[in-house]
Design a protein around this motif. Structure first.
Motif, PDB file in Angstrom:
ATOM      1  N   ASP A  31       1.808  -2.353  12.180  1.00  0.00           N
ATOM      2  CA  ASP A  31       1.406  -2.482  10.778  1.00  0.00           C
ATOM      3  C   ASP A  31       0.525  -3.701  10.530  1.00  0.00           C
ATOM      4  O   ASP A  31      -0.147  -3.788   9.508  1.00  0.00           O
ATOM      5  CB  ASP A  31       2.655  -2.614   9.882  1.00  0.00           C
ATOM      6  N   LEU A  45       0.702  -6.792  -1.911  1.00  0.00           N
ATOM      7  CA  LEU A  45       0.896  -6.164  -0.613  1.00  0.00           C
ATOM      8  C   LEU A  45       2.313  -6.452  -0.120  1.00  0.00           C
ATOM      9  O   LEU A  45       2.726  -7.610  -0.050  1.00  0.00           O
ATOM     10  CB  LEU A  45      -0.117  -6.766   0.366  1.00  0.00           C
ATOM     11  N   ALA A 100      -0.644   5.412   1.456  1.00  0.00           N
ATOM     12  CA  ALA A 100       0.664   5.960   1.809  1.00  0.00           C
ATOM     13  C   ALA A 100       0.906   7.222   0.986  1.00  0.00           C
ATOM     14  O   ALA A 100       1.410   8.227   1.498  1.00  0.00           O
ATOM     15  CB  ALA A 100       1.749   4.926   1.537  1.00  0.00           C
ATOM     16  N   GLU A 135      -6.394  -4.838   5.190  1.00  0.00           N
ATOM     17  CA  GLU A 135      -6.276  -4.623   3.749  1.00  0.00           C
ATOM     18  C   GLU A 135      -6.543  -5.922   2.988  1.00  0.00           C
ATOM     19  O   GLU A 135      -7.302  -5.955   2.020  1.00  0.00           O
ATOM     20  CB  GLU A 135      -4.860  -4.124   3.441  1.00  0.00           C
ATOM     21  N   ARG A 153      -3.224  -3.233   9.967  1.00  0.00           N
ATOM     22  CA  ARG A 153      -3.494  -2.498   8.738  1.00  0.00           C
ATOM     23  C   ARG A 153      -3.399  -3.449   7.545  1.00  0.00           C
ATOM     24  O   ARG A 153      -4.302  -3.527   6.714  1.00  0.00           O
ATOM     25  CB  ARG A 153      -2.480  -1.358   8.580  1.00  0.00           C
ATOM     26  N   LEU A 154      -2.296  -4.228   7.523  1.00  0.00           N
ATOM     27  CA  LEU A 154      -2.105  -5.167   6.416  1.00  0.00           C
ATOM     28  C   LEU A 154      -3.206  -6.214   6.396  1.00  0.00           C
ATOM     29  O   LEU A 154      -3.757  -6.570   5.363  1.00  0.00           O
ATOM     30  CB  LEU A 154      -0.747  -5.858   6.559  1.00  0.00           C
ATOM     31  N   ASP A 166      -0.845  -0.106  -5.284  1.00  0.00           N
ATOM     32  CA  ASP A 166      -1.057  -1.081  -4.227  1.00  0.00           C
ATOM     33  C   ASP A 166      -1.020  -0.447  -2.841  1.00  0.00           C
ATOM     34  O   ASP A 166      -1.338  -1.097  -1.859  1.00  0.00           O
ATOM     35  CB  ASP A 166      -0.011  -2.197  -4.310  1.00  0.00           C
ATOM     36  N   ASP A 167      -0.585   0.785  -2.771  1.00  0.00           N
ATOM     37  CA  ASP A 167      -0.582   1.448  -1.478  1.00  0.00           C
ATOM     38  C   ASP A 167      -0.960   2.918  -1.638  1.00  0.00           C
ATOM     39  O   ASP A 167      -0.178   3.816  -1.341  1.00  0.00           O
ATOM     40  CB  ASP A 167       0.804   1.301  -0.833  1.00  0.00           C
ATOM     41  N   GLN A 226      -3.892  -7.024  -6.451  1.00  0.00           N
ATOM     42  CA  GLN A 226      -3.154  -6.157  -5.545  1.00  0.00           C
ATOM     43  C   GLN A 226      -1.914  -6.908  -5.078  1.00  0.00           C
ATOM     44  O   GLN A 226      -1.948  -8.136  -4.956  1.00  0.00           O
ATOM     45  CB  GLN A 226      -4.046  -5.852  -4.346  1.00  0.00           C
TER      46      GLN A 226
END
Lengths: 672, 280
Positions: free
Chosen positions: A243, A225, A642, A250, A246-247, A638-639, A223
Motif C-alpha cells: 500500500d 488519507l 476503492a 496519492e 499507492r499512498l 478521499d478514496d 483530502q
C-alpha cells in the motif's frame, strides 16, 4: 472510531494585513482527532499548517469557529497541549536538565520534589541524553536539541502533543533516527499527536491519518488519507508494504496538483473586477440557457418576481430543445450561463465525447432529485415490478432493452446506469441507450421505438397520465438528494464577472426558497403555467402527489425536486468525485490522478457560500463524511478508487493525469 | 611527479610558528604604533617642541613626578595622576551606578508595559540626544554643588542607553520563549526569573557598555568646567598653569584618560559575557 479528543469545528482564521484588508489563512476547517491517533498535516508552505497547529495549541484564537478538547473550548494555551516548536525553543541559558525541569516543576505541582526529579531524569533517559544533561543547548547538535524539546514535551504528560515540522532542520540520517524514536515514544506513551510536516515519507511512516491542506489563502482540507500500515512500523518494512507506494503517490499527486493550482493562480492576472470602463452603467445583461423542465423553476421565479432586476441584472433566458445545442452555444460564448446537467461541468473540462476540453466551473447546484425511470405499460403487464424482475426479463430477450436518455453523459444517464448495474443489468451489453429530446420521449414510447426512458418528473408524469407507461424507479432507488441541474459557466467569465455571477446566484437562491415553500405553491403553478415557461402542463407537473402509475394504491409517490434547504445549493466536490468514478467506470475517461486539482477548480463552493451570504441565507458547508447511495455502498471522497473497484461492471480503474484546459478566455464573450 | 610527504611539507612552517608565536602576533602592533610615534615625533619637530611635544619629550618632561609617582599628594589639588583618576572614577562610579539601577528599573517598566513604553518614548528620544555638558548649568543651579552636579551629569548621560536597551531587550524577547511560557503557563515570577531576565541581560549589558563610555566622556568634560580634583580638572589646571611641561602633562593625562576608558569598556563587556550564560 473512538470519541474525538480534539474537534476542530468550522474554523476560519483571518489575519488583518498591515496595508489594510485582511488575509483569510484558513477557511472552514473541520477535523476530529481521536484519542491516541497520530495525525499529520501536510501541504505547501504558506498553506496554514502551522496556523492550524497554533490554534490547536491555543496560542492564537480562531476568527470564527472553535476547537474543542474533550468537549471544552480551547481559549488559551496549556500544558495539556504541549507544543514542540519548529526551532526547538529551548531556553539557551538553561541546561538540558534545567529546561526539562522548568516544565516539570511548573506543570507537575502536586508531585513531590523527588518525584519531579525522577520524572526529569526519566525523560532525559528516554531520549538518550543522560550524558548531555548538564550541557547548554548551544553545545548540542540540532538532533539533540530536538530530542530535548521532545523530552520536555513528554515529561509533562500532555494529552495532545503538537509538533511543528519537528525534523525540518535536520540532516537525513538524524531525521530518520529521530522519526523512529518519536514513533516508539509516542506509541509507548499513547499520546495523541498532531504533526505538521511537508515530508511525504515522514507523514506516511508516522501517521494514522494524513490531512492534506489546500493552498492558502482560504486553505481548507483537500483530502484525508487513511494510512492503514501495520504497527509497529519499521521504515524499511513500511516501504515494502504494497500500500505504501499507492499512498505515497496519492500524497505526492495531491501536492503536485496544489502546486499547479498555485502556479495557475499566479499566472492568471488578477481579475479586473468590474472596471468602470468595462462595466457599462445600468443592469448587466446576462444570457442564460436552459431546457424547459421543473428544474428551471428558480429561474422563472427570479425573473417574474423581479429578483434579477433588483440585483441590477438584466437576464435573458434562452430556451433550447436539445442539450447539444445549448452546449454549443455555451462553448461559442453566446451564453454567459447555463442550467445544465450536474455532470456537464466535469464533462466539459474532460472533453468527453471527443469534444475539446472547455474550462467550465459551477458555482451552485440548482436542483436535486426529480428524476424517474418510466417503462412502457406492457412491462407492467409482464409483471416487471422492480429491478430484479426487469433483469430476469432482460435475460430472456434476444434484443436489448431500449431506453432513452436526454443527453449523453448526463446525470440521468449515470443514475440509470448505476441502477441497472446494481441489478446486474449491464447498461452497455444488455441495454441500448438512445439519446432523445425529452420532448420526443413520450412519442417514441407510444410508437414502440423505445421501451422506457429516464426523465424529469414533468415528462414522466405526463406519460403516466397518458396511460403509456409507469414508474419503475425514482431517485430514491438510486441516490436520494443527488445533484440534478447545476449552473455552469466559463472559468474566466466567472473570474471577470464574479460580482455579477454572485448576484445572479443569490437571486436564484432566493427564488429557490420560494419554489420550496408550500405556501407559495399556487402562485408558483400559475407562474410556471405561463406560455413562456412550461405552459399549462406545468400545473400537472407540480402537483405534489404524483402517482407512480404502477396500479398499486400505495404510499409510493414520486419524490419532489429539491430547490433549497439542507445544503441543496452546495457545489459539492464529493458529488463531483462520484461523477468522476462513473465516467471512469463506463470507460469514458481515465480516472484523473489529479482529481483534487480538477474538482477544486470546477466546484466553486466558495462562490456558493458568498452567494448564500449575499442572499441572506446561512451557508452550510458540505459534510466530509462518506455518504451512501441507495445500493448501500458508501462513497468516500478521499478514496474514490476503492469505491470504483468495488462497483459492478467497472470498465477500468486506470488512473491518468489529465491536463486541465487553460482558463484563458478563448471565446468572444467579453467582446459582446 | 615528486612525492612530497605531508610531514615534510608541513614541518617547516609549523616549526616557525612555534618558535616565535608571540612576536608574530605582536608584529602589527609594534610596526603600526611605532610608525605612529615616529610620525608624531616628526610633526613635533616641524611644529616646534614648545607647541607640540613629541613622545620622547612627553616622557622626559613628565617622568618625575607624574609617571614615576602616580600617588604623590602635596595637599590641595596637587596630587598624582593615580589619585586624580581615582577621584574621577569615584564620581563615575556613583553616577553610573545610580544610572544603572534607575535605568534598568525604568527600562524594565517601559519594556513590560506597552502603554507607558509608547507614551514615554518621545521624551526619551529627545532627552537622550542632549549633550552631557548642556545638563551642567542646570544641575549646578539645582544642586548648588560642583561635585553633586558632576555626578548628576554622569547619571543623566549614562541612563538613556540603559533605559532604551533594557526596554528593547524585553520587547524583543523571542516569541518562541514567550510561547513556551504560555504553553507551560509559567507564573509571572517564574516567567521574569527564567525568561525575561536571562533574555534581556545581553541587551542590558550592551546599554551598560555604551553608557560607561559616555559617563567617562562626561566626567572629563564636567571636571574641566568646574571641579576640585579629578583627571579633567588636572588637564584644565595644567593648561592654565602654562608651564614648560604643561603640554606634556596634558598629553600624558589624555593618554591615561583613554586607557582608563578602554579598561572600563572592557570590564563591563567582560562582566556581560560572564553573566549572559548560553547567549542568544
Amino acid at each position: 472510531m473512538s470519541p474525538a479528543l480534539l474537534t476542530v469545528d468550522d474554523v476560519t482564521q483571518v489575519f488583518p494585513l498591515d496595508e489594510g484588508g485582511h488575509y483569510v489563512a484558513l477557511k472552514d476547517i473541520d477535523l476530529d482527532i481521536a484519542e491516541g491517533e497520530f495525525i499529520s498535516l501536510i501541504g505547501h508552505s504558506g498553506c496554514g499548517k502551522s496556523t492550524l497547529l497554533n490554534l490547536m495549541a491555543g496560542l492564537t484564537q480562531a476568527s470564527s469557529g472553535g476547537i474543542l478538547m474533550n468537549g471544552r473550548q480551547i481559549t488559551d494555551p496549556g500544558p495539556d497541549r504541549m507544543v514542540v516548536f519548529q526551532n526547538y525553543s529551548l531556553l539557551p541559558w538553561q541546561t538540558v536538565r534545567q529546561n526539562i525541569a522548568l516544565a516539570v516543576n511548573n506543570v507537575m505541582r502536586e508531585a513531590s520534589e523527588a518525584e519531579r526529579r525522577e520524572l526529569v531524569e526519566q525523560n532525559i533517559q528516554r531520549v538518550g541524553l543522560t550524558h548531555a544533561a548538564d550541557k547548554l543547548p548551544a553545545e548540542l547538535s540540532g538532533g539533540m536539541k530536538q530530542r530535548v524539546a521532545i523530552a520536555r514535551a513528554l515529561a509533562i504528560e500532555p494529552k495532545l502533543l503538537l509538533l511543528d515540522e519537528p525534523f525540518g532542520a535536520l540532516d537525513a540520517l538524524t531525521r530518520g533516527n529521530l522519526q523512529q524514536q518519536l514513533m516508539q515514544i509516542c506509541q509507548q506513551a499513547g499520546v495523541t499527536t498532531v504533526m505538521v510536516t511537508h515530508d511525504v515519507d515522514e507523514a506516511l511512516l508516522l501517521s494514522d491519518r494524513v490531512v492534506c491542506l489546500t493552498n492558502g489563502p482560504e486553505a481548507g482540507i483537500g483530502q484525508i488519507l487513511q494510512v492503514n500500515l501495520p504497527r509497529p512500523r519499521q521504515r524499511l518494512e513500511v516501504m515494502e508494504h504494497p500500500d505504501y507506494y499507492r499512498l505515497r503517490s496519492e500524497l505526492i499527486s495531491f501536492l503536485q496538483q496544489q502546486r499547479r493550482l498555485k502556479q495557475r493562480k499566479a499566472a492568471a492576472p488578477a481579475a479586473p473586477e468590474a472596471t468602470p470602463a468595462a462595466a457599462p452603467q445600468g443592469p448587466q445583461r446576462l444570457r442564460v440557457g436552459y431546457l424547459p423542465g421543473l428544474d428551471i423553476a428558480p429561474l422563472a421565479v427570479a425573473m417574474e418576481r423581479g429578483f434579477f432586476s433588483d440585483a441590477q441584472l438584466s437576464v435573458l433566458p434562452v430556451s433550447f430543445h436539445r442539450w447539444q445545442q445549448l452546449e454549443e452555444k455555451l462553448r461559442a460564448g453566446e451564453l454567459d450561463l447555463a442550467i445544465t446537467s450536474a455532470t456537464a461541468p466535469l464533462a466539459l473540462n474532460l472533453g468527453l465525447d471527443g469534444q475539446a476540453a472547455w474550462p467550465a466551473i459551477t458555482p451552485m447546484t440548482v436542483t436535486r432529485n426529480g428524476n424517474a425511470l418510466c417503462l412502457a405499460q406492457r412491462f407492467q403487464d409482464l409483471n416487471v415490478r422492480d429491478i430484479g424482475s426487469l433483469a430476469e426479463r432482460c435475460k430472456g430477450r434476444e434484443w436489448p432493452l431500449r431506453l432513452a436518455i436526454g443527453q449523453k453523459g448526463s446525470m440521468q444517464e449515470l443514475l440509470l446506469r448505476h441502477w441497472l448495474a446494481g441489478g446486474g443489468i449491464h447498461p452497455d451489453r444488455d441495454v441500448e441507450l438512445q439519446v432523445l429530446s425529452p420532448m420526443a420521449m413520450q412519442a417514441a414510447l407510444l410508437a414502440g421505438e423505445i421501451d422506457g426512458f429516464i426523465a424529469g418528473r414533468y415528462r414522466v408524469a405526463k406519460t403516466v397520465e397518458a396511460g403509456l407507461g409507469y414508474v419503475l424507479a425514482t431517485d430514491l432507488d438510486v441516490w436520494s438528494g443527488h445533484p440534478e441541474k447545476v449552473l455552469t459557466c466559463h472559468a474566466s467569465w466567472a473570474d471577470h464577472h464574479s460580482d455579477t455571477l454572485l448576484r445572479f446566484c443569490a437571486s436564484m437562491m432566493r427564488a429557490a426558497q420560494i419554489c420550496e415553500d408550500d405556501g407559495q405553491h399556487n402562485g408558483l403553478v400559475g407562474l410556471l403555467s405561463q406560455p413562456q415557461w412550461l405552459g399549462a402542463g406545468a400545473a400537472l407537473a407540480l402537483e405534489r402527489q404524483f402517482n407512480l402509475g404502477n396500479g398499486e394504491v400505495s404510499n409510493e409517490r414520486m419524490p419532489l425536486n429539491r430547490y433549497h434547504g439542507d445544503r441543496a445549493h452546495v457545489a459539492n466536490v464529493a458529488e463531483g468525485s462520484w461523477i468522476l468514478t462513473q465516467f471512469s467506470r463506463w470507460g469514458w475517461s481515465y480516472f484523473p490522478s489529479n482529481r483534487v486539482e480538477l474538482l477544486s477548480s470546477v466546484y466553486r463552493n466558495d462562490l456558493c457560500t458568498q452567494a448564500l451570504e449575499q442572499a441572506g441565507f446561512s451557508a452550510l458547508r458540505p459534510e466530509r463524511h462518506p455518504f451512501a447511495l441507495a445500493d448501500g455502498r458508501s462513497f468516500d471522497q478521499d478514496d474514490p478508487l476503492a469505491y470504483l473497484r468495488e462497483l459492478p461492471f467497472a470498465a477500468s480503474s486506470a488512473v491518468e493525469p489529465i491536463t486541465l484546459p487553460a482558463p484563458a478566455m478563448t471565446s468572444p464573450v467579453a467582446a459582446r | 611527479m615528486t612525492a612530497i610527504t605531508p610531514a615534510s611539507r608541513f614541518r617547516r612552517p609549523s616549526k616557525l610558528r612555534r618558535l616565535q608565536p608571540g612576536l608574530r602576533n605582536l608584529m602589527p602592533y609594534l610596526i603600526c604604533i611605532g610608525g605612529f610615534l615616529i610620525a608624531w615625533q616628526i610633526l613635533s619637530l616641524i611644529l616646534g617642541v614648545a607647541r607640540l611635544p613629541g613622545p620622547i619629550n612627553v616622557i622626559v618632561e613628565t617622568w618625575d613626578p607624574y609617571i614615576s609617582q602616580p600617588f604623590f599628594d602635596d595637599g590641595g589639588t596637587s596630587k598624582g595622576l593615580g589619585w586624580q583618576i581615582l577621584i574621577s572614577l569615584q564620581r563615575v562610579a556613583m553616577g553610573y551606578g545610580l544610572a544603572a539601577v534607575a535605568g534598568i528599573a525604568i527600562g524594565g517598566v517601559l519594556g513590560l508595559n506597552r502603554f507607558i513604553g509608547k507614551g514615554l518614548d518621545p521624551v526619551i528620544q529627545v532627552l537622550r540626544t542632549v549633550p552631557p555638558l548642556a545638563w551642567f548649568p542646570i544641575s549646578l543651579m539645582v544642586f548648588q554643588d560642583a561635585n553633586t552636579s558632576a555626578i548628576f551629569v554622569i547619571f543623566i548621560t549614562a541612563i538613556w542607553p540603559i533605559i532604551i536597551n533594557t526596554a528593547v531587550g524585553i520587547r524583543e524577547i523571542p516569541q518562541d520563549y514567550t510561547n513556551v511560557a504560555r504553553v507551560l503557563r509559567l507564573r509571572k515570577g517564574a516567567y521574569i526569573r527564567n525568561i525575561v531576565i536571562p533574555a534581556t541581560v545581553p541587551y542590558v549589558f550592551t546599554g551598560l557598555r555604551i553608557s560607561v563610555g559616555l559617563a567617562w566622556l562626561a566626567i572629563v568634560a564636567a571636571e574641566m568646567l568646574k571641579a576640585d580634583g579629578g583627571i579633567g580638572y588636572f588637564i584644565w589646571d595644567a593648561y592654565n598653569a602654562g608651564g614648560d611641561s604643561s603640554s606634556s602633562q596634558i598629553i600624558l593625562a589624555i593618554l591615561y584618560v583613554g586607557v582608563v576608558g578602554l579598561a572600563l569598556d572592557r570590564l563591563v563587556a567582560y562582566m556581560g559575557s560572564r553573566v549572559a550564560k548560553g547567549g542568544n
